[in-house]
Scaffold this active site. Sequence first.
Site, PDB file in Angstrom:
ATOM      1  N   ASP A 319       0.855  -1.180   0.000  1.00 19.64           N
ATOM      2  CA  ASP A 319       0.000   0.000   0.000  1.00 19.64           C
ATOM      3  C   ASP A 319       0.899   1.241   0.000  1.00 19.64           C
ATOM      4  OD1 ASP A 319      -3.280   0.404   1.499  1.00 19.64           O
ATOM      5  OD2 ASP A 319      -2.168   1.725   0.154  1.00 19.64           O
ATOM      6  N   GLU A 513     -10.965   6.569   4.160  1.00 18.91           N
ATOM      7  CA  GLU A 513      -9.932   5.981   5.016  1.00 18.91           C
ATOM      8  C   GLU A 513      -9.970   6.545   6.434  1.00 18.91           C
ATOM      9  OE1 GLU A 513      -6.927   5.753   1.236  1.00 18.91           O
ATOM     10  OE2 GLU A 513      -6.204   4.977   3.129  1.00 18.91           O
TER      11      GLU A 513
HETATM   12  C1  GLC Z   1      -4.632   4.034  -0.168  1.00 21.27           C
HETATM   13  C2  GLC Z   1      -5.461   2.823   0.198  1.00 21.27           C
HETATM   14  C3  GLC Z   1      -5.480   1.754  -0.852  1.00 21.27           C
HETATM   15  C4  GLC Z   1      -5.315   2.378  -2.225  1.00 21.27           C
HETATM   16  C5  GLC Z   1      -3.944   3.005  -2.295  1.00 21.27           C
HETATM   17  C6  GLC Z   1      -3.709   3.743  -3.623  1.00 21.27           C
HETATM   18  O1  GLC Z   1      -3.941   4.504   0.950  1.00 21.27           O
HETATM   19  O2  GLC Z   1      -5.160   2.197   1.442  1.00 21.27           O
HETATM   20  O3  GLC Z   1      -6.726   1.055  -0.724  1.00 21.27           O
HETATM   21  O4  GLC Z   1      -5.449   1.385  -3.229  1.00 21.27           O
HETATM   22  O5  GLC Z   1      -3.704   3.913  -1.223  1.00 21.27           O
HETATM   23  O6  GLC Z   1      -4.549   4.847  -3.730  1.00 21.27           O
END
Ligand code: GLC
Length: 623
Positions: A319, A513
């Site tokens: 991530d 988030e």
């Molecule tokens: C974010 C998320 C993830 C996402 C990634 C790219 O922090 O946790 O679900 O795919 O970053 O945007």
Amino acid sequence: MNKKNLLYVLSGFIIILLIGIIIVYDDEEQERDNGELAESDTRETELDTSLSVEERVENLLSRMTLEEKIGQMVQGEITTTRPKDVKDYYLGSILNGGGSTVSPNTPEKWLETIIEYQNMAGSTRLGIPIIYGIDAVHGNNNVYGATIFPHNIGLGATRDKELVKRIGEVTAMEVSTTGMHWNFAPVLAIPQDERWGRTYEGYGESKELVTELSVAYLEGIQGVPSDKDFMHGTKIIGTAKHWVGDGATTGGIDQGNIILTEEELQYHIEPYISAIEAGARTVMVSYTSWNGLKTHGDHYLVTEVLKGDLGFDGLVVSDWNAHEQVHPEYEEAVKQSVLAGVDLFMVPDSWKEFIDTLTALVEADEVPISRIDDAVTRILRVKMEARLFEEPFPDETLMEEGTFGSEEHREVAREAVRKSQVLLKNEGDILPLSKDMDIFVAGIKGDDIGYQSGGWTIDWQGSPGNITPGTTILEGIKNIVSDDSIITYSEDGVGAEGHDVAIVVIGEEPYAEMFGDADDLKLSEEDMRLLQTVQQTDIPMVVILLSGRPLIITDEIEHWDAFIASWLPGTEGHGVADVLFGDYPFSGELSMTWPKSMEQIPIHFEDDDYDPLFPYGFGLKTD
Ligand code: GLC
């Protein structure tokens, strides 16, 4: 010359010849490393589809330098990574984070931009194409004009796997039309605590429901492995995320700690088993920790369980900068996350530092080249399975077909909105409403695409306003009623007297988030004022809630004649009017338990002392 001297001369000649061959060979290798030597003969190998993917991968890997291998393991972000960087550093992937867009934010500009990155990849010595990733979690939601679907909590309420598969198909069309290859979706989280800001990204609190719908979505966006267009053409690559158990984070704290036994963790592993069987070829690791150990540094979960026990041979992607959370000391963080089994690193900005650090670790034998080769093998494997080598560029005719954000696509979204509405109260069967009624519609959220779409819409966090084309709930009501009906709209709720019914739209501010983590799920003061203003008139009230999760309404609902959980329906708000006025029946069923109070949270339908306001699966039906 006697025999002895002749032998000496011949030996000397042979030695000089051997030295010459070594020098020439070494020079050729050096030329190859410098990219001067044409790869024409061997480059055909990776395009030779008569060979197996494994043969092509192995051949290509054998010709890669360490610099090229490590470059393949890096995913940069479009705002910090120029197309030329892909060429200069052999980067394997590019993404745009939520809300990171091109300018102007049009499908055409996205297509042009991604082609530019791919051209740079093609100009490297080996011409290994990039894989471009995006979060198209409820439609191609970064792109203006895209069809935006209900977020997953609403799709869970539809209980309709065939519909979810069609949503995947439409999403894949609108992603591939803009040149992107890879969607960081579906989320396989099984949310257990509504305080979690990502509750709405999950299909629901049931392992079975999440498994069924995430498999359906995957098959929609990818096709199935036996399809000739599996993961390419108008299909895209999906991602099973976030490995593993993110929905069980303690207290609903995003990126927090999961305190479960290994047996309890199996509940959250099971959707991945089905997703892998259905053809998932990428898995994104969760920011969370399991019993105190960051999963991005957990060799047991990433390599022994996911790659070993589950037999996953696709690529594991980190991530966003998540490797940095593994250890306070950067070099150790990189080392532990690579050794844990992460293959492709989402390093949006500081990827040069990552490359230098990992290169030094390999040269110091702290990271074995075998781990690098395993990671690059997996990355190349997925790229070849998606036919990126044969077809690195998008089919530009898709744009000309005009399906992006089309009425046909929006009808699929409108059907999903209808089927996701959950009717939780209907005193005196006030619903469905008559189309001849005089109707008072109250609340700014009733006429706002941004509120009805929520997070991950144009901006990462989403935002109120007319942020992208669509139909608001109010517009849907106006479009469906008869000419005899009078519709009055009020932002603050003043003026309801004299109408047959009031429709009051309340809800959460958009979030994504950790910004959605909440210790208290009560209604906002603004919404409470709006409700009380309308309540004073004593006309019948229908309340519609736009939210990413159940909120605490136990006291307030007593004053309402009808109540609809609308979730985050996306751009096609007229789907709400379709069921409000009876063109279609209410059919939605709760995908998350509706608690009576904060004290009940976390609450789950498998609890012994289960006593919610509305249970998992509840939903009143109309004809
Ligand atoms: C974010 C998320 C993830 C996402 C990634 C790219 O922090 O946790 O679900 O795919 O970053 O945007």
